[in-house]
Design a protein around this motif. Structure first.
Motif, PDB file in Angstrom:
ATOM      1  N   GLU A 247      36.387 -37.465 -13.231  1.00 49.43           N
ATOM      2  CA  GLU A 247      36.064 -38.517 -14.182  1.00 49.43           C
ATOM      3  C   GLU A 247      35.420 -39.719 -13.496  1.00 49.43           C
ATOM      4  N   GLY A 248      34.323 -40.156 -14.087  1.00 46.16           N
ATOM      5  CA  GLY A 248      33.644 -41.339 -13.598  1.00 46.16           C
ATOM      6  C   GLY A 248      32.782 -41.128 -12.373  1.00 46.16           C
ATOM      7  N   ILE A 249      32.744 -39.898 -11.844  1.00 48.88           N
ATOM      8  CA  ILE A 249      31.959 -39.622 -10.629  1.00 48.88           C
ATOM      9  C   ILE A 249      30.813 -38.669 -10.984  1.00 48.88           C
ATOM     10  N   PRO A 250      29.574 -39.113 -10.910  1.00 49.06           N
ATOM     11  CA  PRO A 250      28.441 -38.260 -11.280  1.00 49.06           C
ATOM     12  C   PRO A 250      28.015 -37.340 -10.137  1.00 49.06           C
ATOM     13  N   PHE A 251      27.259 -36.298 -10.479  1.00 46.59           N
ATOM     14  CA  PHE A 251      26.597 -35.482  -9.468  1.00 46.59           C
ATOM     15  C   PHE A 251      25.444 -36.307  -8.888  1.00 46.59           C
ATOM     16  N   SER A 252      25.345 -36.325  -7.576  1.00 39.13           N
ATOM     17  CA  SER A 252      24.231 -37.038  -6.969  1.00 39.13           C
ATOM     18  C   SER A 252      22.944 -36.251  -7.201  1.00 39.13           C
ATOM     19  N   PRO A 253      21.848 -36.924  -7.545  1.00 39.59           N
ATOM     20  CA  PRO A 253      20.586 -36.208  -7.786  1.00 39.59           C
ATOM     21  C   PRO A 253      20.033 -35.615  -6.500  1.00 39.59           C
ATOM     22  N   GLY A 254      19.296 -34.520  -6.645  1.00 39.23           N
ATOM     23  CA  GLY A 254      18.686 -33.885  -5.486  1.00 39.23           C
ATOM     24  C   GLY A 254      18.761 -32.372  -5.564  1.00 39.23           C
ATOM     25  N   VAL A 255      18.479 -31.724  -4.451  1.00 42.45           N
ATOM     26  CA  VAL A 255      18.457 -30.267  -4.358  1.00 42.45           C
ATOM     27  C   VAL A 255      19.817 -29.756  -3.899  1.00 42.45           C
ATOM     28  N   TYR A 256      20.377 -28.811  -4.653  1.00 42.55           N
ATOM     29  CA  TYR A 256      21.661 -28.202  -4.326  1.00 42.55           C
ATOM     30  C   TYR A 256      21.424 -26.756  -3.872  1.00 42.55           C
ATOM     31  N   GLU A 257      22.170 -26.341  -2.875  1.00 43.91           N
ATOM     32  CA  GLU A 257      22.024 -24.979  -2.345  1.00 43.91           C
ATOM     33  C   GLU A 257      23.159 -24.098  -2.840  1.00 43.91           C
ATOM     34  N   ILE A 258      22.790 -22.930  -3.339  1.00 43.23           N
ATOM     35  CA  ILE A 258      23.758 -21.951  -3.820  1.00 43.23           C
ATOM     36  C   ILE A 258      23.762 -20.775  -2.855  1.00 43.23           C
ATOM     37  N   THR A 259      24.915 -20.467  -2.285  1.00 39.13           N
ATOM     38  CA  THR A 259      25.055 -19.354  -1.352  1.00 39.13           C
ATOM     39  C   THR A 259      25.949 -18.289  -1.987  1.00 39.13           C
ATOM     40  N   ILE A 260      25.455 -17.052  -2.015  1.00 38.83           N
ATOM     41  CA  ILE A 260      26.180 -15.944  -2.639  1.00 38.83           C
ATOM     42  C   ILE A 260      26.569 -14.936  -1.558  1.00 38.83           C
ATOM     43  N   ILE A 261      27.861 -14.619  -1.481  1.00 40.39           N
ATOM     44  CA  ILE A 261      28.380 -13.714  -0.452  1.00 40.39           C
ATOM     45  C   ILE A 261      29.163 -12.600  -1.136  1.00 40.39           C
TER      46      ILE A 261
ATOM     47  N   LEU B 225      18.902 -31.095  -9.388  1.00 40.30           N
ATOM     48  CA  LEU B 225      19.513 -31.886 -10.441  1.00 40.30           C
ATOM     49  C   LEU B 225      18.837 -33.257 -10.479  1.00 40.30           C
ATOM     50  N   PRO B 226      18.376 -33.674 -11.652  1.00 38.01           N
ATOM     51  CA  PRO B 226      17.760 -35.003 -11.769  1.00 38.01           C
ATOM     52  C   PRO B 226      18.831 -36.087 -11.812  1.00 38.01           C
ATOM     53  N   ALA B 227      18.475 -37.249 -12.315  1.00 40.31           N
ATOM     54  CA  ALA B 227      19.397 -38.381 -12.364  1.00 40.31           C
ATOM     55  C   ALA B 227      20.649 -38.049 -13.160  1.00 40.31           C
ATOM     56  N   SER B 228      21.713 -38.781 -12.884  1.00 40.20           N
ATOM     57  CA  SER B 228      23.009 -38.537 -13.508  1.00 40.20           C
ATOM     58  C   SER B 228      22.938 -38.641 -15.026  1.00 40.20           C
ATOM     59  N   MET B 229      23.734 -37.800 -15.705  1.00 39.85           N
ATOM     60  CA  MET B 229      23.812 -37.851 -17.158  1.00 39.85           C
ATOM     61  C   MET B 229      24.650 -39.033 -17.637  1.00 39.85           C
ATOM     62  N   MET B 230      25.377 -39.666 -16.714  1.00 37.11           N
ATOM     63  CA  MET B 230      26.197 -40.821 -17.085  1.00 37.11           C
ATOM     64  C   MET B 230      25.329 -41.912 -17.730  1.00 37.11           C
ATOM     65  N   GLU B 231      24.069 -41.941 -17.332  1.00 36.38           N
ATOM     66  CA  GLU B 231      23.165 -42.956 -17.854  1.00 36.38           C
ATOM     67  C   GLU B 231      22.765 -42.676 -19.298  1.00 36.38           C
ATOM     68  N   LYS B 232      23.077 -41.470 -19.792  1.00 33.91           N
ATOM     69  CA  LYS B 232      22.676 -41.083 -21.135  1.00 33.91           C
ATOM     70  C   LYS B 232      23.774 -41.294 -22.168  1.00 33.91           C
ATOM     71  N   ILE B 233      24.905 -41.885 -21.763  1.00 35.30           N
ATOM     72  CA  ILE B 233      25.962 -42.162 -22.730  1.00 35.30           C
ATOM     73  C   ILE B 233      25.450 -43.194 -23.730  1.00 35.30           C
ATOM     74  N   PRO B 234      25.466 -42.875 -25.021  1.00 36.80           N
ATOM     75  CA  PRO B 234      24.947 -43.828 -26.017  1.00 36.80           C
ATOM     76  C   PRO B 234      25.822 -45.077 -26.103  1.00 36.80           C
ATOM     77  N   GLU B 235      25.223 -46.163 -26.555  1.00 38.02           N
ATOM     78  CA  GLU B 235      25.971 -47.408 -26.682  1.00 38.02           C
ATOM     79  C   GLU B 235      27.074 -47.277 -27.724  1.00 38.02           C
ATOM     80  N   GLU B 236      26.774 -46.574 -28.819  1.00 36.14           N
ATOM     81  CA  GLU B 236      27.777 -46.379 -29.858  1.00 36.14           C
ATOM     82  C   GLU B 236      28.371 -44.983 -29.730  1.00 36.14           C
ATOM     83  N   ILE B 237      29.643 -44.924 -29.438  1.00 38.12           N
ATOM     84  CA  ILE B 237      30.321 -43.645 -29.277  1.00 38.12           C
ATOM     85  C   ILE B 237      31.371 -43.497 -30.379  1.00 38.12           C
ATOM     86  N   PRO B 238      31.813 -42.288 -30.661  1.00 41.24           N
ATOM     87  CA  PRO B 238      32.834 -42.092 -31.698  1.00 41.24           C
ATOM     88  C   PRO B 238      34.090 -42.916 -31.410  1.00 41.24           C
ATOM     89  N   HIS B 239      34.743 -43.329 -32.478  1.00 40.56           N
ATOM     90  CA  HIS B 239      35.960 -44.141 -32.356  1.00 40.56           C
ATOM     91  C   HIS B 239      37.105 -43.438 -33.072  1.00 40.56           C
TER      92      HIS B 239
END
Length: 214
Positions: free
Chosen positions: A114-128, A141-155
């Motif tokens: 909670e409250g911690i976004p994914f840092s933007p950039g290239v992520y490596e996936i390793t399959i074994i 991954l582009p910029a964090s989705m945290m910035e997309k939280i609307p001003e008006e949220i359900p109450h």
């Protein structure tokens, strides 16, 4: 004059046959080995969503991965390394056969908390797989989705048991106290009154899920 048998030629022939058999076996072993290690990753997809807890007022990003493996259907281990090389996740994934030589794998949702976004950039996936064969892929991954939280949220009003300011249209998933799924409602109005059997709700709109526990 008496002639002497040419044994050297016979010896060379025997050596030639033995060498040919050896080379044939070696080629077969190489082909089997190459086929055994041939694992191809296709249809790699990722989906990122935001889960917002109306009680705590905090959001968390969730990342889900899916991909197909050609030539593999056994359980694999998947490692995701973040772009800042600080965070990583290691999970086991089982494949679901989709064709005779293809299996679909799903991983996640993964989160930073909670409250911690994914840092933007290239992520490596390793399959074994079980034999230690490694395949590496990358996602961005582009910029964090945290910035997309609307001003008006359900109450949620605890006294009246009413959920208001709901984005329309929305999907509402209802769960009982054991976590058992009850039903899904399509909301065309911006309010919803909590039913007696509702223990928790998940309000889904676009890529944001709002959680509320009456």
């Amino acid at each position: 004059m008496r002639s002497t048998p040419m044994r050297i030629q016979l010896h060379h022939t025997w050596l030639h046959k033995k060498s040919s058999v050896f080379l044939l076996l070696l080629c077969i072993l190489l082909l089997v080995s190459c086929r055994k290690e041939e694992i191809v990753v296709v249809n790699l997809e990722h989906e990122r969503s935001l889960v917002f807890n109306l009680e705590t007022g905090l959001g968390s990003e969730h990342l889900s991965l899916s991909f197909d493996l050609l030539g593999e259907e056994r359980p694999v281990q998947v490692r995701l390394s973040s772009s800042n090389e600080v965070s990583s996740w290691i999970v086991d994934a089982s494949g679901e056969r989709t064709s005779p030589d293809t299996a679909r794998y799903r991983v996640g949702p993964l989160t930073m908390g909670e409250g911690i976004p994914f840092s933007p950039g290239v992520y490596e996936i390793t399959i074994i797989n079980e034999e230690g064969i490694i395949r590496s892929e990358q996602i961005e991954l582009p910029a964090s989705m945290m910035e997309k939280i609307p001003e008006e949220i359900p109450h949620y009003d605890e006294e009246s048991g009413t959920l208001s300011s709901i984005p329309v249209p929305s999907q509402l998933n209802r769960y009982d106290e054991t976590g058992r799924f009850l039903s899904t409602l399509s909301l065309d109005e911006d309010t919803y009154t909590i039913a007696k059997e509702d223990f928790s709700l998940a309000l889904i709109t676009d890529n944001i899920t709002y959680l509320v526990q009456p």
